[in-house]
Design an enzyme around this catalytic site. Structure first.
Site, PDB file in Angstrom:
ATOM      1  N   GLY A  40       0.825  -1.210   0.000  1.00 38.37           N
ATOM      2  CA  GLY A  40       0.000   0.000   0.000  1.00 38.37           C
ATOM      3  C   GLY A  40       0.854   1.253   0.000  1.00 38.37           C
ATOM      4  N   HIS A  46       4.526   2.204  -7.928  1.00 34.62           N
ATOM      5  CA  HIS A  46       3.543   1.112  -7.952  1.00 34.62           C
ATOM      6  C   HIS A  46       2.661   1.220  -9.197  1.00 34.62           C
ATOM      7  CE1 HIS A  46       4.114   1.505  -3.432  1.00 34.62           C
ATOM      8  NE2 HIS A  46       4.408   0.239  -3.642  1.00 34.62           N
ATOM      9  N   GLY A 165       9.545  -3.898  -8.707  1.00 32.77           N
ATOM     10  CA  GLY A 165      10.349  -2.730  -9.092  1.00 32.77           C
ATOM     11  C   GLY A 165      11.824  -2.969  -8.799  1.00 32.77           C
ATOM     12  N   LYS A 167      13.901  -0.989  -7.799  1.00 36.74           N
ATOM     13  CA  LYS A 167      14.414  -0.245  -6.640  1.00 36.74           C
ATOM     14  C   LYS A 167      14.808  -1.196  -5.513  1.00 36.74           C
ATOM     15  CE  LYS A 167      13.414   2.466  -2.874  1.00 36.74           C
ATOM     16  NZ  LYS A 167      12.537   1.811  -1.944  1.00 36.74           N
ATOM     17  N   ASP A 168      14.031  -2.271  -5.349  1.00 38.65           N
ATOM     18  CA  ASP A 168      14.354  -3.278  -4.331  1.00 38.65           C
ATOM     19  C   ASP A 168      15.091  -4.423  -5.025  1.00 38.65           C
ATOM     20  OD1 ASP A 168      12.862  -2.033  -2.082  1.00 38.65           O
ATOM     21  OD2 ASP A 168      11.196  -2.319  -3.454  1.00 38.65           O
TER      22      ASP A 168
HETATM   23  O1  PAF Z   1       8.227  -4.483  -1.939  1.00 39.06           O
HETATM   24  C1  PAF Z   1       7.273  -4.552  -1.157  1.00 39.06           C
HETATM   25  O2  PAF Z   1       6.446  -3.646  -1.067  1.00 39.06           O
HETATM   26  C2  PAF Z   1       7.126  -5.766  -0.268  1.00 39.06           C
HETATM   27  O3  PAF Z   1       8.361  -6.241   0.146  1.00 39.06           O
HETATM   28  C3  PAF Z   1       6.288  -6.893  -0.894  1.00 39.06           C
HETATM   29  C4  PAF Z   1       6.960  -7.448  -2.138  1.00 39.06           C
HETATM   30  C5  PAF Z   1       4.914  -6.357  -1.255  1.00 39.06           C
HETATM   31  C6  PAF Z   1       6.113  -8.036   0.093  1.00 39.06           C
HETATM   32  O4  PAF Z   1       5.449  -7.630   1.247  1.00 39.06           O
END
Ligand code: PAF
Length: 309
Positions: A40, A46, A165, A167-168
């Site tokens: 969220g 997103h 993404g 970014k992570d």
């Molecule tokens: O990247 C995120 O927002 C979270 O790590 C995810 C992939 C939704 C898992 O909770």
């Protein structure tokens, strides 16, 4: 979901069973489903994943779930932004249709979920070899929590394609391994980092920054830019690049002194194949990444240099 206004085109499910019924019909209609997992506090990053999912598939589903298993007891689970109304309004504003599963913690974790890992009971997923370094040094149980919840959601949503993404970046590598090793029948897509106009990577945690901190939040992006620029023009020697970026961060720390506390967590130049640090010259591309605290907010960012995941 008392008091929630559901805008036209948005379908919300709170129970896994109801969501699965909806999903089954898509399969029966021989249509495809793209999936975007989120916690969220949706931002343009997103929304770009939802756009990519819409382009690739007939339908798109998101999950919005602040996953307790990926927060350490000292982290921000309690204060993590929960903005469901704004999230579904943003989806409705940008897309004709979207389906969102917003499950309860007790349904996602039927065996319960203790904050202290040593007291946890039930099934958890670990991706060994890719979870302990970089982000895992400061957040040792983080990727276990992420891999666990993403595997639960892949079982529930059963998408043809899933979207993350860049970014992570370490999360992407961990999930890529998990999908491969556990034979999840899904295509993984890694989409480019979406940035503010000055370069700051979009993150739900950016909302924690005060205006002064926002000014200094660029310190990590600028340090990574410096490494990339030196790699392209001056030297490919990884320790030299890390040294220059560290010095840059320390200088910014001194400039910020009384205005804003900046603390370097780590800077890394790693090989994408094993996430090991490059100790000499960068030969086959690399991931330049880092984490910095600006005030109490921990910011991460990365550049993929001459490599693709
Ligand atoms: O990247 C995120 O927002 C979270 O790590 C995810 C992939 C939704 C898992 O909770």
């Amino acid at each position: 979901m008392n008091g929630l206004r559901i805008p036209p085109g948005i379908r919300i499910f709170n129970s896994i069973k109801d969501f699965r019924q909806w999903r089954r019909q898509i399969l029966l209609d021989r249509q495809t489903l793209g999936y975007v997992p989120t916690m969220g506090a949706l931002h343009r990053g997103h929304l770009s994943l939802v756009s990519a999912a819409k382009d690739a598939c007939d339908h798109v589903a998101l999950t919005i779930f602040v996953n307790p298993a990926q927060f350490a007891p000292n982290e921000d689970l309690g204060t993590y932004p929960r903005t469901l109304q704004a999230d579904i309004d943003a989806l409705a504003q940008h897309f004709d249709h979207a389906t969102v599963l917003v499950p309860q913690v007790k349904e996602m974790y039927p065996s319960g979920i203790e904050p202290d890992v040593s007291k946890q009971v039930g099934a958890f997923v670990e991706v060994k070899g890719f979870s302990h370094q970089l982000e895992g040094t400061t957040r040792p149980h983080f990727f276990r929590g992420v891999a666990t919840v993403v595997s639960k959601f892949l079982n529930i949503v059963e998408p043809e394609e899933v979207f993350f993404g860049q970014k992570d970046v370490q999360q992407c590598i961990v999930i890529q391994r998990m999908i491969r090793d556990m034979h999840f029948n899904v295509k993984m897509n890694i989409c480019p980092t979406v940035r503010e106009s000055d370069g700051l990577a979009m993150s739900s945690r950016n909302t924690y920054l005060t205006s002064i901190q926002r000014k200094y939040a660029l310190v990590l992006y600028n340090a990574l830019e410096l490494m990339k620029e030196m790699y392209e023009n001056t030297t490919k020697h990884a320790p030299t690049l890390i040294g220059a970026a560290t010095e840059f961060i320390h200088k910014t720390q001194q400039e910020a002194q009384t205005e804003c506390e900046i603390k370097l967590d780590y800077l890394s130049i790693a090989s994408p194949s094993n996430l090991c640090e490059v100790t000499g010259d960068i030969k086959d591309g690399c991931i330049m990444s880092g984490a910095v605290y600006v005030g109490k907010t921990r910011l991460i960012d990365n550049f993929m240099v001459d490599v693709k995941l």
